[in-house]
Design a protein around this motif. Structure first.
Motif, PDB file in Angstrom:
ATOM      1  N   LEU A   7       0.866  -1.182   0.000  1.00  0.00           N
ATOM      2  CA  LEU A   7       0.000   0.000   0.000  1.00  0.00           C
ATOM      3  C   LEU A   7       0.898   1.226   0.000  1.00  0.00           C
ATOM      4  CD1 LEU A   7      -2.795   1.404   0.270  1.00  0.00           C
ATOM      5  CD2 LEU A   7      -2.480   1.268   2.766  1.00  0.00           C
ATOM      6  N   ILE A   8       0.729   2.078  -0.998  1.00  0.00           N
ATOM      7  CA  ILE A   8       1.534   3.291  -1.122  1.00  0.00           C
ATOM      8  C   ILE A   8       0.732   4.479  -0.590  1.00  0.00           C
ATOM      9  CG2 ILE A   8       2.746   4.829  -2.699  1.00  0.00           C
ATOM     10  CD1 ILE A   8       4.030   2.099  -2.591  1.00  0.00           C
ATOM     11  N   LEU A   9       1.306   5.162   0.386  1.00  0.00           N
ATOM     12  CA  LEU A   9       0.704   6.393   0.902  1.00  0.00           C
ATOM     13  C   LEU A   9       1.445   7.575   0.284  1.00  0.00           C
ATOM     14  CD1 LEU A   9       0.518   5.463   4.716  1.00  0.00           C
ATOM     15  CD2 LEU A   9      -1.072   4.843   2.866  1.00  0.00           C
ATOM     16  N   GLY A  10       0.705   8.493  -0.320  1.00  0.00           N
ATOM     17  CA  GLY A  10       1.351   9.641  -0.960  1.00  0.00           C
ATOM     18  C   GLY A  10       1.913   9.292  -2.319  1.00  0.00           C
ATOM     19  N   GLY A  11       1.122   8.644  -3.143  1.00  0.00           N
ATOM     20  CA  GLY A  11       1.590   8.145  -4.427  1.00  0.00           C
ATOM     21  C   GLY A  11       1.985   9.204  -5.433  1.00  0.00           C
ATOM     22  N   ARG A  31      -0.995  -1.000  -4.495  1.00  0.00           N
ATOM     23  CA  ARG A  31      -2.278  -0.374  -4.151  1.00  0.00           C
ATOM     24  C   ARG A  31      -1.999   1.041  -3.667  1.00  0.00           C
ATOM     25  NH1 ARG A  31      -5.283  -3.486   0.465  1.00  0.00           N
ATOM     26  NH2 ARG A  31      -5.314  -5.088  -1.156  1.00  0.00           N
ATOM     27  N   HIS A  32      -2.794   1.997  -4.119  1.00  0.00           N
ATOM     28  CA  HIS A  32      -2.626   3.398  -3.716  1.00  0.00           C
ATOM     29  C   HIS A  32      -3.728   3.820  -2.752  1.00  0.00           C
ATOM     30  CE1 HIS A  32       0.659   4.589  -6.445  1.00  0.00           C
ATOM     31  NE2 HIS A  32       0.145   3.695  -7.270  1.00  0.00           N
ATOM     32  N   TYR A  33      -3.326   4.512  -1.704  1.00  0.00           N
ATOM     33  CA  TYR A  33      -4.284   5.054  -0.747  1.00  0.00           C
ATOM     34  C   TYR A  33      -4.895   6.321  -1.293  1.00  0.00           C
ATOM     35  CZ  TYR A  33      -5.849   7.669   3.382  1.00  0.00           C
ATOM     36  OH  TYR A  33      -6.574   8.412   4.267  1.00  0.00           O
ATOM     37  N   SER A  36      -9.028  10.922  -0.238  1.00  0.00           N
ATOM     38  CA  SER A  36     -10.390  11.460  -0.229  1.00  0.00           C
ATOM     39  C   SER A  36     -11.353  10.546   0.529  1.00  0.00           C
ATOM     40  CB  SER A  36     -10.896  11.665  -1.659  1.00  0.00           C
ATOM     41  OG  SER A  36     -11.049  10.433  -2.329  1.00  0.00           O
ATOM     42  N   THR A  37     -10.982   9.250   0.661  1.00  0.00           N
ATOM     43  CA  THR A  37     -11.840   8.325   1.409  1.00  0.00           C
ATOM     44  C   THR A  37     -11.623   8.442   2.912  1.00  0.00           C
ATOM     45  OG1 THR A  37     -10.246   6.500   1.441  1.00  0.00           O
ATOM     46  CG2 THR A  37     -11.650   6.707  -0.521  1.00  0.00           C
ATOM     47  N   ASN A  38     -10.443   8.892   3.308  1.00  0.00           N
ATOM     48  CA  ASN A  38     -10.078   9.086   4.714  1.00  0.00           C
ATOM     49  C   ASN A  38     -10.183   7.790   5.517  1.00  0.00           C
ATOM     50  OD1 ASN A  38      -9.072  10.878   6.647  1.00  0.00           O
ATOM     51  ND2 ASN A  38     -11.081  11.137   7.577  1.00  0.00           N
ATOM     52  N   ASP A  39     -10.056   6.634   4.866  1.00  0.00           N
ATOM     53  CA  ASP A  39     -10.128   5.358   5.567  1.00  0.00           C
ATOM     54  C   ASP A  39      -8.885   4.537   5.249  1.00  0.00           C
ATOM     55  OD1 ASP A  39     -10.756   3.015   6.842  1.00  0.00           O
ATOM     56  OD2 ASP A  39     -12.835   2.969   6.153  1.00  0.00           O
ATOM     57  N   MET A  40      -7.804   4.869   5.913  1.00  0.00           N
ATOM     58  CA  MET A  40      -6.542   4.202   5.656  1.00  0.00           C
ATOM     59  C   MET A  40      -6.568   2.753   6.113  1.00  0.00           C
ATOM     60  SD  MET A  40      -2.709   5.391   6.843  1.00  0.00           S
ATOM     61  CE  MET A  40      -2.970   7.071   6.272  1.00  0.00           C
ATOM     62  N   THR A  41      -7.258   2.484   7.208  1.00  0.00           N
ATOM     63  CA  THR A  41      -7.317   1.115   7.722  1.00  0.00           C
ATOM     64  C   THR A  41      -7.976   0.185   6.716  1.00  0.00           C
ATOM     65  OG1 THR A  41      -7.305   1.827  10.034  1.00  0.00           O
ATOM     66  CG2 THR A  41      -8.213  -0.351   9.562  1.00  0.00           C
ATOM     67  N   ALA A  42      -9.083   0.617   6.121  1.00  0.00           N
ATOM     68  CA  ALA A  42      -9.745  -0.204   5.110  1.00  0.00           C
ATOM     69  C   ALA A  42      -8.828  -0.430   3.915  1.00  0.00           C
ATOM     70  CB  ALA A  42     -11.043   0.462   4.667  1.00  0.00           C
ATOM     71  N   ALA A  43      -8.091   0.596   3.519  1.00  0.00           N
ATOM     72  CA  ALA A  43      -7.181   0.474   2.372  1.00  0.00           C
ATOM     73  C   ALA A  43      -6.046  -0.492   2.662  1.00  0.00           C
ATOM     74  CB  ALA A  43      -6.626   1.841   2.002  1.00  0.00           C
ATOM     75  N   ALA A  44      -5.665  -0.616   3.918  1.00  0.00           N
ATOM     76  CA  ALA A  44      -4.513  -1.441   4.291  1.00  0.00           C
ATOM     77  C   ALA A  44      -4.844  -2.921   4.418  1.00  0.00           C
ATOM     78  CB  ALA A  44      -3.919  -0.947   5.604  1.00  0.00           C
ATOM     79  N   MET A  45      -6.120  -3.266   4.511  1.00  0.00           N
ATOM     80  CA  MET A  45      -6.468  -4.656   4.715  1.00  0.00           C
ATOM     81  C   MET A  45      -6.001  -5.510   3.531  1.00  0.00           C
ATOM     82  SD  MET A  45      -7.582  -4.296   7.664  1.00  0.00           S
ATOM     83  CE  MET A  45      -7.998  -6.020   7.980  1.00  0.00           C
ATOM     84  N   SER A 297      11.182   6.740 -16.238  1.00  0.00           N
ATOM     85  CA  SER A 297      10.381   6.527 -17.441  1.00  0.00           C
ATOM     86  C   SER A 297       8.895   6.619 -17.160  1.00  0.00           C
ATOM     87  CB  SER A 297      10.695   5.149 -18.019  1.00  0.00           C
ATOM     88  OG  SER A 297      10.408   4.139 -17.072  1.00  0.00           O
ATOM     89  N   GLY A 298       8.500   6.884 -15.934  1.00  0.00           N
ATOM     90  CA  GLY A 298       7.085   7.000 -15.617  1.00  0.00           C
ATOM     91  C   GLY A 298       6.747   6.217 -14.380  1.00  0.00           C
ATOM     92  N   LYS A 299       5.628   6.540 -13.749  1.00  0.00           N
ATOM     93  CA  LYS A 299       5.258   5.887 -12.506  1.00  0.00           C
ATOM     94  C   LYS A 299       4.358   4.692 -12.761  1.00  0.00           C
ATOM     95  CE  LYS A 299       3.406   9.586 -10.863  1.00  0.00           C
ATOM     96  NZ  LYS A 299       2.762  10.530  -9.949  1.00  0.00           N
ATOM     97  N   ALA A 300       4.384   3.754 -11.838  1.00  0.00           N
ATOM     98  CA  ALA A 300       3.507   2.600 -11.942  1.00  0.00           C
ATOM     99  C   ALA A 300       2.069   3.043 -11.730  1.00  0.00           C
ATOM    100  CB  ALA A 300       3.901   1.567 -10.874  1.00  0.00           C
ATOM    101  N   VAL A 301       1.151   2.434 -12.473  1.00  0.00           N
ATOM    102  CA  VAL A 301      -0.245   2.850 -12.377  1.00  0.00           C
ATOM    103  C   VAL A 301      -1.142   1.725 -11.877  1.00  0.00           C
ATOM    104  CG1 VAL A 301      -0.032   4.591 -14.158  1.00  0.00           C
ATOM    105  CG2 VAL A 301      -0.619   2.269 -14.806  1.00  0.00           C
ATOM    106  N   ALA A 302      -0.573   0.540 -11.687  1.00  0.00           N
ATOM    107  CA  ALA A 302      -1.396  -0.584 -11.261  1.00  0.00           C
ATOM    108  C   ALA A 302      -1.909  -0.363  -9.847  1.00  0.00           C
ATOM    109  CB  ALA A 302      -0.592  -1.874 -11.310  1.00  0.00           C
ATOM    110  N   ALA A 303      -3.138  -0.729  -9.604  1.00  0.00           N
ATOM    111  CA  ALA A 303      -3.730  -0.588  -8.284  1.00  0.00           C
ATOM    112  C   ALA A 303      -4.843  -1.610  -8.144  1.00  0.00           C
ATOM    113  CB  ALA A 303      -4.282   0.825  -8.074  1.00  0.00           C
ATOM    114  N   GLU A 304      -5.206  -1.875  -6.908  1.00  0.00           N
ATOM    115  CA  GLU A 304      -6.334  -2.772  -6.634  1.00  0.00           C
ATOM    116  C   GLU A 304      -7.504  -1.934  -6.144  1.00  0.00           C
ATOM    117  OE1 GLU A 304      -5.165  -5.742  -3.891  1.00  0.00           O
ATOM    118  OE2 GLU A 304      -4.323  -7.031  -5.435  1.00  0.00           O
TER     119      GLU A 304
END
Length: 304
Positions: A7-11, A31-33, A36-45, A297-304
């Protein structure tokens, strides 16, 4: 290795964007946090590792924002069981000169240094596995608010380098893609690490005058070293928060220091940094730098 999730914070920032690249390139699910959702715990699961690239921009209200972010990350890591990786800095060491490493006394004399010490103490006391990968001034090849683009090479197009302090003082630097690769490598051996690891990232160390010599050799052009206008910052400091925060850290630019490689080399003996000459010249404008090959060459864009 089975595919793992970070989980990346501050992508969008320096740390987060390059960490995303490094983990993605090594086969991790990224996975990017979404703040705007303000739910870091849910994002970290389901995440195995959390890279904390969150940092209040322009030093904004550190005394409130750093502890708030710290509490959020610790809660998310406890709920998910994830390991946290933090970009540490040298503020903790105050005016210590010479080598800085995990054994150097943390005797911060600045407010921001004390805030950073308290932040790390909170992680240490939390029981969450935490890896502090401590670095010097970050250099981002994408010029994302780093010291090269914003300060030292801000007038490079005019063949000028800006010195914010003693041009002969050794300074510690970290090329962010290198830091991110090291963070990924440490993440992959986290099962063999302690619950709290303080690891100095050696990066590269050089003086501003050494930088001038390298830039001139690379470009074939003569450069002039000019002084940063601290007088203007001081005039603005009663009214501008950023100016006050910059003045507090002015001492660092004349402090002769570097980060030790002992523990880092023991843990990651196969790590190979980007060559020094490439790192030193990455902030040059493209029209005067004949080699731009180290730029991202650019940032990764993959996320769940």
């Amino acid at each position: 290795m089975m595919s793992q999730t970070v989980l990346i914070l501050g992508g969008n920032g320096k740390i987060g964007s390059h960490a995303a690249d490094a983990f993605w390139n090594a086969g991790w699910r990224v996975r990017h946090y979404d703040r705007s959702t303000n739910d870091m715990t849910a994002a970290a699961m389901g995440a195995d590792v959390i890279v904390n690239g969150l940092n209040p921009p322009l030093y904004r209200d550190w005394a409130r924002n750093i502890p708030m972010i710290t509490d959020q990350v610790i809660a998310a890591a406890k709920a998910s069981g994830a390991t946290v990786i933090l970009p540490g800095n040298v503020y903790n060491f105050g005016r210590h000169e010479g080598e800085m490493n995990e054994t150097t006394p943390q005797a911060a004399h600045t407010r921001k240094g004390r805030i950073r010490i308290a932040m790390e103490d909170a992680y240490r006391a939390s029981g969450v596995q935490t890896i502090v990968l401590r670095a010097g001034n970050f250099i981002d090849p994408n010029g994302n608010g780093d010291i090269m683009s914003m300060l030292i090479m801000r007038a490079a197009a005019s063949k000028k380098l800006t010195s914010p302090g003693n041009a002969d003082a050794m300074q510690a630097y970290a090329y962010v893609p290198d830091w991110a690769r090291a963070a990924r490598m440490l993440a992959e051996k986290r099962d063999s690490l302690s619950s709290f690891e303080d690891i100095a990232f050696p990066g590269h160390s050089f003086t501003l005058n050494q930088l001038k010599s390298q830039v001139e050799a690379t470009t074939g052009m003569a450069f002039k070293v000019t002084s940063f206008p601290w007088w203007a910052v001081r005039l603005a400091s009663p009214f501008v928060e950023l100016a006050r925060e910059m003045l507090e850290m002015r001492y660092l630019y004349s402090l002769n220091h570097w980060l030790g490689a002992g523990k880092f080399d023991e843990l990651l003996p196969d790590f190979r940094p980007t060559p020094l000459a490439d790192v030193m010249c990455v902030g040059l404008p493209a029209d005067i730098n004949p080699d731009q090959s180290v730029r991202s060459s650019g940032k990764a864009v993959a996320a769940e």
